[in-house]
Enzyme design. Sequence first.
Site, PDB file in Angstrom:
ATOM      1  N   TYR A 139      51.325  15.775  54.400  1.00 35.36           N
ATOM      2  CA  TYR A 139      51.066  16.023  53.199  1.00 35.36           C
ATOM      3  C   TYR A 139      52.308  15.586  52.326  1.00 35.36           C
ATOM      4  O   TYR A 139      51.907  15.433  51.128  1.00 35.36           O
ATOM      5  CB  TYR A 139      51.158  17.637  52.731  1.00 35.36           C
ATOM      6  CG  TYR A 139      49.750  18.352  53.463  1.00 35.36           C
ATOM      7  CD1 TYR A 139      48.749  17.523  54.139  1.00 35.36           C
ATOM      8  CD2 TYR A 139      49.515  19.657  53.353  1.00 35.36           C
ATOM      9  CE1 TYR A 139      47.770  18.138  54.718  1.00 35.36           C
ATOM     10  CE2 TYR A 139      48.423  20.301  53.628  1.00 35.36           C
ATOM     11  CZ  TYR A 139      47.501  19.602  54.559  1.00 35.36           C
ATOM     12  OH  TYR A 139      46.360  20.244  54.840  1.00 35.36           O
ATOM     13  N   LYS A 181      49.088  18.014  68.672  1.00 35.97           N
ATOM     14  CA  LYS A 181      47.870  17.051  69.115  1.00 35.97           C
ATOM     15  C   LYS A 181      48.865  15.825  70.070  1.00 35.97           C
ATOM     16  O   LYS A 181      48.788  14.765  69.571  1.00 35.97           O
ATOM     17  CB  LYS A 181      47.203  16.369  68.023  1.00 35.97           C
ATOM     18  CG  LYS A 181      45.907  15.503  68.427  1.00 35.97           C
ATOM     19  CD  LYS A 181      44.751  16.327  68.837  1.00 35.97           C
ATOM     20  CE  LYS A 181      43.777  15.527  69.342  1.00 35.97           C
ATOM     21  NZ  LYS A 181      42.623  16.105  69.978  1.00 35.97           N
ATOM     22  N   ASP A 214      42.743  21.029  68.946  1.00 34.74           N
ATOM     23  CA  ASP A 214      41.407  21.275  69.039  1.00 34.74           C
ATOM     24  C   ASP A 214      40.928  22.561  69.838  1.00 34.74           C
ATOM     25  O   ASP A 214      40.279  23.374  69.606  1.00 34.74           O
ATOM     26  CB  ASP A 214      40.586  20.001  69.598  1.00 34.74           C
ATOM     27  CG  ASP A 214      41.393  19.281  70.534  1.00 34.74           C
ATOM     28  OD1 ASP A 214      42.709  19.676  70.954  1.00 34.74           O
ATOM     29  OD2 ASP A 214      40.824  18.095  71.097  1.00 34.74           O
ATOM     30  N   ASP A 238      47.662  24.455  58.112  1.00 36.32           N
ATOM     31  CA  ASP A 238      46.667  24.851  56.809  1.00 36.32           C
ATOM     32  C   ASP A 238      45.257  25.203  57.324  1.00 36.32           C
ATOM     33  O   ASP A 238      44.591  26.142  56.942  1.00 36.32           O
ATOM     34  CB  ASP A 238      46.904  23.456  56.120  1.00 36.32           C
ATOM     35  CG  ASP A 238      46.076  23.525  54.684  1.00 36.32           C
ATOM     36  OD1 ASP A 238      45.532  24.868  54.115  1.00 36.32           O
ATOM     37  OD2 ASP A 238      45.831  22.517  53.925  1.00 36.32           O
ATOM     38  N   ASP A 242      43.207  29.161  57.726  1.00 41.03           N
ATOM     39  CA  ASP A 242      42.156  29.482  56.867  1.00 41.03           C
ATOM     40  C   ASP A 242      41.000  29.714  58.073  1.00 41.03           C
ATOM     41  O   ASP A 242      40.132  30.709  58.034  1.00 41.03           O
ATOM     42  CB  ASP A 242      41.482  28.369  56.167  1.00 41.03           C
ATOM     43  CG  ASP A 242      41.977  28.145  54.793  1.00 41.03           C
ATOM     44  OD1 ASP A 242      43.275  28.872  54.912  1.00 41.03           O
ATOM     45  OD2 ASP A 242      41.414  27.710  53.884  1.00 41.03           O
TER      46      ASP A 242
END
Length: 343
Positions: A139, A181, A214, A238, A242
């Site tokens: 970001y 990851k 994942d 992020d 959620d």
Amino acid sequence: MSDTAHIITLPGDGIGPEIMDAAKRLMTELGGIEWADHDIGGVAIDNHGTALPHETLDAAKRSDAVLLAAVGGPKWDSTNPDDPRPEQGLLGIRKGLDLFANLRPVKPVPALYGSSPLREDRIAGTDLLVIRELTGGIYFGEKKRENGVATDICSYSESEIERIARVAFKSARRKVTSVDKANVLETSRLWREVATRVHDTEFPDVAFEHLLVDNAAMQLVAAPSTFDVILTENMFGDILSDEAAMITGSIGMLPSASLGGDGPGLFEPVHGSAPDIAGTGKANPMAMFLSTAMMLRHGLNREQDAARVESAVDAVLAGGLRTADLGGDAGTAEVVDAVLAAL
Ligand code: NAD
């Protein structure tokens, strides 16, 4: 804290001003807090041409804490990379206050088990904390568009990973699950290496595991109660927070705290500005109330008042009053009145 606290309030856009009004009624009831409104997000773009005016950041730096509602909306949506965007206000204030740690507790209230899309036996007992790195990663990396090709750089330094890992290990009650990851990304391999080193040298007694993002996304819905602290980088945090939010039944329930070094923290609901329901009086004020509770606890050192607010929210939900996002028909005002009465 016996002295009056001076906070700044950032109502922002969409349902932001409506839920901030709810928080102000709560703070009036609690006493000992003075606030001053400042612009951020879309409203700041309209009034000042930028999503984060200097005055807002300066006032934030001088405050005891910052309470933010939400920013953004279709009015400011644009694909032109040169247009100011409401989210720049959020990213800018987090960076400007050096708020590198975002804490998002997820603890579904038993009274709302039925509102979750997951079965009660899956979510019962879930009490987890997502700790998201907030000022690094993709970001904040360089963004470019050239000859029809777009690039976003993702970078992390060892010191950025060390400091967020320490927050996670200090917050752990049972274990820390570091999510990355590492099978694909170099930043994730560094993340794994540094998190392991911080664990082995400083917190060897805390149970610690690694999970690929994942797999973490699957486990969060398959067995959420097995998590304690989830430590992860900016973008994965992020998305996962959620996803975790839905365990509670609605994104309208989740608070967050963003903390840094010695300066003020920033306290805000996880949800956005909900433009689809703005102005209808239907916004769920609970995430805003619980964010105010986190401000009382982490920002103003008023643990007892934080617990009072949380109990009042629980009591109202247990009594059956619900906004539309939780399957009820109560409006914002009715819920606010009930929480203040329960307080
Ligand atoms: P959103 O969180 O605003 O809304 C998602 C869905 O949840 C909508 O159906 C909305 O009505 C509902 N919802 C959210 N909060 C609610 C509440 N308190 N009570 C009842 N229902 C609620 O996410 P979105 O629709 O993806 O984004 C809308 C705008 O908000 C966009 O401009 C986005 O950029 C911005 N946004 C801001 C923040 C922030 O300020 N921290 C976070 C996420 C998105």
